[in-house]
Scaffold this motif. Structure first.
Motif, mmCIF file in Angstrom:
data_model
loop_
_atom_site.group_PDB
_atom_site.id
_atom_site.type_symbol
_atom_site.label_atom_id
_atom_site.label_comp_id
_atom_site.label_asym_id
_atom_site.label_seq_id
_atom_site.Cartn_x
_atom_site.Cartn_y
_atom_site.Cartn_z
ATOM 1 N N ALA A 150 33.866 45.323 -29.161
ATOM 2 C CA ALA A 150 33.259 46.597 -28.804
ATOM 3 C C ALA A 150 32.120 46.994 -29.742
ATOM 4 O O ALA A 150 31.108 47.549 -29.310
ATOM 5 C CB ALA A 150 34.326 47.697 -28.785
ATOM 6 N N VAL A 151 32.275 46.712 -31.028
ATOM 7 C CA VAL A 151 31.226 47.064 -31.992
ATOM 8 C C VAL A 151 29.980 46.220 -31.737
ATOM 9 O O VAL A 151 28.854 46.727 -31.733
ATOM 10 C CB VAL A 151 31.720 46.873 -33.439
ATOM 11 N N LEU A 152 30.168 44.948 -31.498
ATOM 12 C CA LEU A 152 29.054 44.068 -31.192
ATOM 13 C C LEU A 152 28.346 44.523 -29.915
ATOM 14 O O LEU A 152 27.110 44.532 -29.836
ATOM 15 C CB LEU A 152 29.544 42.627 -31.036
ATOM 16 N N ALA A 153 29.133 44.916 -28.914
ATOM 17 C CA ALA A 153 28.559 45.381 -27.657
ATOM 18 C C ALA A 153 27.715 46.634 -27.861
ATOM 19 O O ALA A 153 26.634 46.776 -27.279
ATOM 20 C CB ALA A 153 29.669 45.651 -26.642
ATOM 21 N N GLU A 154 28.191 47.532 -28.708
ATOM 22 C CA GLU A 154 27.446 48.763 -28.978
ATOM 23 C C GLU A 154 26.122 48.454 -29.679
ATOM 24 O O GLU A 154 25.076 49.020 -29.329
ATOM 25 C CB GLU A 154 28.281 49.704 -29.844
ATOM 26 N N LEU A 155 26.155 47.566 -30.651
ATOM 27 C CA LEU A 155 24.935 47.202 -31.364
ATOM 28 C C LEU A 155 23.946 46.490 -30.437
ATOM 29 O O LEU A 155 22.743 46.746 -30.483
ATOM 30 C CB LEU A 155 25.273 46.310 -32.556
ATOM 31 N N ALA A 156 24.453 45.589 -29.606
ATOM 32 C CA ALA A 156 23.583 44.869 -28.677
ATOM 33 C C ALA A 156 22.936 45.826 -27.681
ATOM 34 O O ALA A 156 21.763 45.666 -27.326
ATOM 35 C CB ALA A 156 24.382 43.797 -27.946
ATOM 36 N N ALA A 157 23.693 46.827 -27.237
ATOM 37 C CA ALA A 157 23.143 47.799 -26.291
ATOM 38 C C ALA A 157 22.003 48.595 -26.911
ATOM 39 O O ALA A 157 21.056 48.986 -26.220
ATOM 40 C CB ALA A 157 24.248 48.742 -25.815
ATOM 41 N N GLN A 158 22.070 48.827 -28.206
ATOM 42 C CA GLN A 158 21.029 49.590 -28.879
ATOM 43 C C GLN A 158 19.696 48.856 -28.892
ATOM 44 O O GLN A 158 18.636 49.490 -28.908
ATOM 45 C CB GLN A 158 21.460 49.915 -30.311
ATOM 46 N N VAL A 159 19.726 47.539 -28.894
ATOM 47 C CA VAL A 159 18.475 46.780 -28.933
ATOM 48 C C VAL A 159 18.077 46.245 -27.552
ATOM 49 O O VAL A 159 16.979 45.686 -27.401
ATOM 50 C CB VAL A 159 18.560 45.601 -29.930
ATOM 51 N N ASP A 160 18.924 46.429 -26.544
ATOM 52 C CA ASP A 160 18.697 45.819 -25.235
ATOM 53 C C ASP A 160 17.357 46.213 -24.628
ATOM 54 O O ASP A 160 16.596 45.362 -24.160
ATOM 55 C CB ASP A 160 19.835 46.197 -24.276
#
Length: 225
Positions: free
Chosen positions: A157-167
């Motif tokens: 979930a943390v990785l997903a949140e970080l990836a969404a920020q740069v998407d």
């Protein structure tokens, strides 16, 4: 044709009721990230308001927010302009993306089930179709969905949140090189799926690193005069 470069009817008018300020912000951000509004382009409040079917106030508020987030530059006595990313900005963002997505690929190889792999294969098939049709907009959207699916399959979930920020910024940088990357990008996606399906974490990590590095190099190559 507006001086903003958007043809009439290209963007649907925003429907009320609802959080109008947020909807205007999202509409303008989408136009910027898809490069319907180009880097360096002058953003005229009155024209954008007319195009979106709203008053100038929510447009002004959205431009101020976009300025704070680095998407728009507000220049005294000149107005608002779509931000022009520097080589350094692009390199920093795409380098961070490489780290995040390499780890996502590793975790996806460890955790993905058959349904997840099948979903990736479907996206790749559609990606090849978009490239064959020279449909850059669809290819860019499918590329974003493919990478988002890999992150989802990672199960972090943390990785997903970080990836969404740069998407969205990744989409912004990828759009101008999407045609250049073309079919090769989807060939790389297919190889990545094979590694994930075989639960080969090391190969999945390496392939994702190489894939994102190819995109980074392509972006820097097209940015040079």
């Amino acid at each position: 044709m507006l001086s903003t470069g958007l043809p009439q009817g290209a963007v649907p008018r925003l429907e009320r009721p609802g959080p109008l300020r947020e909807r205007v912000y999202e509409a303008l951000l989408e136009l910027i990230t898809t490069r319907a509004l180009q880097p360096g382009q002058h953003l005229v409040e009155s024209e954008l308001a007319g195009h979106l079917g709203v008053s100038r106030q929510p447009v002004r508020e959205a431009l101020q927010r976009l300025n704070t987030e680095g998407w728009v530059d507000l220049r005294p006595a000149q107005g608002a302009f779509v931000h022009e990313p520097t080589e350094e900005e692009a390199d920093q963002l795409l380098s961070v993306r490489m780290l995040l997505e390499a780890e996502a690929a590793r975790l996806a190889a460890a955790n993905a089930d058959r349904d997840g792999v099948a979903a990736l294969e479907e996206l790749v098939a559609r990606g090849f179709e978009a490239v064959a049709a020279d449909d850059v907009e669809t290819a860019v959207a499918l590329n974003a969905r493919f990478h988002a699916k890999v992150v989802e399959l990672a199960g972090n979930a943390v990785l997903a949140e970080l990836a969404a920020q740069v998407d969205r910024r990744v989409r912004w940088y990828y759009t101008p090189v999407a045609r250049q990357r073309g079919r090769q990008s989807w060939i790389e996606h297919r190889a990545l799926i094979e590694a994930i399906g075989e639960r080969d974490e090391q190969r999945a990590t390496r392939l994702m690193r190489e894939h994102t590095e190819h995109t980074r190099r392509s972006y820097h190559g097209q940015a040079k005069p």
